[in-house]
Design an enzyme around this catalytic site. Structure first.
Site, PDB file in Angstrom:
ATOM      1  N   GLU A   1       1.062   5.342   0.063  1.00 34.12           N
ATOM      2  CA  GLU A   1      -0.205   6.713   1.046  1.00 34.12           C
ATOM      3  C   GLU A   1       0.817   7.919  -0.080  1.00 34.12           C
ATOM      4  OE1 GLU A   1      -1.953   6.516   2.785  1.00 34.12           O
ATOM      5  OE2 GLU A   1      -2.238   5.051   3.321  1.00 34.12           O
TER       6      GLU A   1
ATOM      7  N   ASP B   1      -2.663  -0.806   6.377  1.00 34.28           N
ATOM      8  CA  ASP B   1      -3.075  -1.706   5.473  1.00 34.28           C
ATOM      9  C   ASP B   1      -2.540  -2.752   4.749  1.00 34.28           C
ATOM     10  OD1 ASP B   1      -4.944   0.980   6.267  1.00 34.28           O
ATOM     11  OD2 ASP B   1      -4.700   2.439   4.318  1.00 34.28           O
TER      12      ASP B   1
ATOM     13  N   ASP C   1       0.656  -1.359   0.099  1.00 35.62           N
ATOM     14  CA  ASP C   1      -0.239   0.601   0.238  1.00 35.62           C
ATOM     15  C   ASP C   1       0.945   0.856  -0.461  1.00 35.62           C
ATOM     16  OD1 ASP C   1      -3.163   1.680  -0.039  1.00 35.62           O
ATOM     17  OD2 ASP C   1      -2.101   2.306   2.333  1.00 35.62           O
TER      18      ASP C   1
ATOM     19  N   HIS D   1      -5.109   3.897   6.890  1.00 37.67           N
ATOM     20  CA  HIS D   1      -4.770   5.083   5.892  1.00 37.67           C
ATOM     21  C   HIS D   1      -3.309   5.134   6.338  1.00 37.67           C
ATOM     22  CE1 HIS D   1      -8.380   6.240   3.941  1.00 37.67           C
ATOM     23  NE2 HIS D   1      -9.138   6.164   5.574  1.00 37.67           N
TER      24      HIS D   1
END
Ligand SMILES: [Zn+2]
Length: 465
Positions: A12, A153, A10, A148
């Protein structure tokens, strides 16, 4: 399950656009042979300011990334971890797009096979409408320590895979993953085609090429998987390759069921004459033999499709593309069964017929065989040609309803002729009172095959009255 080495990842970011926005954090879980083998995560200095809304969502602030390494500084190590492994991510195109662009800016080439857990969830649990991470966390009772955040995640994805394996079994999960990994890429002329937009429902699909030239019309009970099959890379059939190279536009028409798809396909092929569909039959001369065994002296009459009275359908034998083909077929039958040329209508005048002179005809033309006995033999010879009798009292509607119960159609049929499809009582009334039956060979074949195969398991509305 997922026996190969995989990366659950994942990222961000500073926003949603992989072309302009940048990565602020990467988190990944490494797994092999169904077991986690490691974790890795790092904040990344994006080189740009993170918008306040995104800082609020992820909790990653400008201060936190100020001293973090840039993507270029972690690119080498990250690439070493990812290389050659299946990349698993939620909405995988998003993470993959960001990774590819960041790697490209850092001068590193990166590509990977992708497994999207949104698509996997949708495939495994189609009855659910929502497949975002929060819905999945709630639905499958997964605990998330840091929502998040990249590693938080990524760990959720691993937990979800474990949960799914426990819920549905390793075998079903493996099958779903295999089928998703086989998903072909869009054809070159249609880079924006998203297979997800195509419904997994019955219907007809149309491929168009340059200048909107119709290329191909097909039907399926599952439009999406059928269209995808056309573009699967393991397809090496010449026609499929040509279609994949030439296609510029895809269109589809959803139907309530298979019969509606079959009928529309037959009509569209006729109407559009697509380049790659089989050559169309010319039916101008379509004809059949009309014959009644109870009138043994009267030879079979050759009738054209336009003059056929469909009330007498069970007295019809064979459908031929031309009068010539029909007569040729009858001549072969007469010869094979020792029938009389005069009583089969192949020769005019009085006996003996030419075949009897050659000792082929058993002599019905000269009284050696009774007309009735000859008729029995002709009936036997004709039995293979007999048209399938219309199995209903008269005009009917066949109702089809899709799996969800949402879409419903009534196809109005009369003695193998298709009159139209209605979606309401008014439409049904309109079709029923207006349309005149016109025989069409393809429709006959479609209907005969469909009714035979469904063994009466169709919902029929009697419209005879
Ligand atoms: Zn004869």
């Amino acid at each position: 399950m997922l026996d190969q080495p995989i990366i659950l990842l994942d990222v961000e970011t500073t926003g949603a656009n992989p072309a302009y926005d940048r990565i602020t954090e990467i988190g990944l879980v490494e797994a092999d042979a169904g077991r986690p083998t490691g974790e890795w995560s790092t904040l990344v200095n994006p080189g740009v300011s993170i918008p306040p809304a995104i800082q609020a969502l992820t909790g990653i602030t400008n201060e936190m990334v100020a001293l973090a390494p840039t993507f270029a500084e972690v690119a080498e190590e990250l690439h070493r971890r990812l290389e050659g492994k299946l990349l698993v991510a939620h909405n995988a195109r998003f993470d993959y797009g960001f990774l590819r662009n960041e790697f490209r800016r850092a001068g590193v080439r990166y590509s990977a096979k992708l497994l999207c857990t949104v698509k996997l969830s949708r495939k495994l649990f189609p009855r659910h409408a929502h497949h975002n991470l929060d819905s999945l966390i709630a639905r499958h009772g997964v605990v998330c320590s840091a929502r998040h955040r990249a590693l938080g995640d990524a760990r959720v994805l691993w937990e979800l895979l474990r949960e799914w394996r426990a819920e549905i079994g390793a075998e079903t999960l493996r099958e779903a993953v295999t089928s998703l990994l086989r998903t072909p890429s869009a054809p070159p002329g249609l880079p924006d085609l998203s297979f997800d937009d195509i419904p997994e429902a019955p219907g007809v699909y149309l491929f168009y090429g340059e200048n909107d030239l119709p290329l191909y019309v097909g039907k399926s009970v599952n439009l999406r998987s059928r269209v995808m099959a056309h573009f699967a890379s393991d397809h090496r059939e010449t026609r499929e390759m040509r279609i994949a190279q030439q296609v510029r536009r895809v269109e589809w028409i959803e139907t309530a069921g298979e019969l509606g798809a079959l009928i529309r396909e037959a009509r569209l092929v006729k109407q559009l004459a697509p380049l790659h569909n089989r050559l169309l039959r010319r039916e101008a001369e379509l004809c059949s033999f009309h014959w009644r065994p109870e009138r043994p002296g009267a030879p079979p009459q050759l009738v054209s499709a336009r003059e056929i009275d469909f009330a007498q359908f069970d007295s019809l034998y064979g459908l031929f593309r031309s009068r010539r083909a029909a007569l040729e077929a009858l001549r072969e039958i007469a010869q094979a069964h020792g029938l009389c040329l005069i009583l089969t209508g192949l020769e005019k005048g009085r006996g003996p017929c030419f075949a009897h002179q050659l000792k082929r005809c058993h002599g019905a033309c000269v009284g050696k065989e009774s007309a009735a006995a000859h008729a029995v033999r002709l009936m036997r010879a004709f039995s293979g040609l007999r048209m399938q009798a219309w199995p209903f009292r008269g005009r009917i509607g066949v109702r089809e309803t899709d799996a969800s119960g949402g879409r419903s159609e009534v196809h109005v049929l009369d003695r193998w002729c298709y009159l139209g499809s209605a979606h309401s009582e008014e439409e049904l009334h309109e079709i029923n009172s207006g349309a005149k039956p016109v025989f069409d060979l393809d429709t006959y074949r479609v209907l005969a095959r469909f009714l035979k195969r469904s063994h009466g398991a169709v919902s029929v509305v009697d419209l005879a009255a």
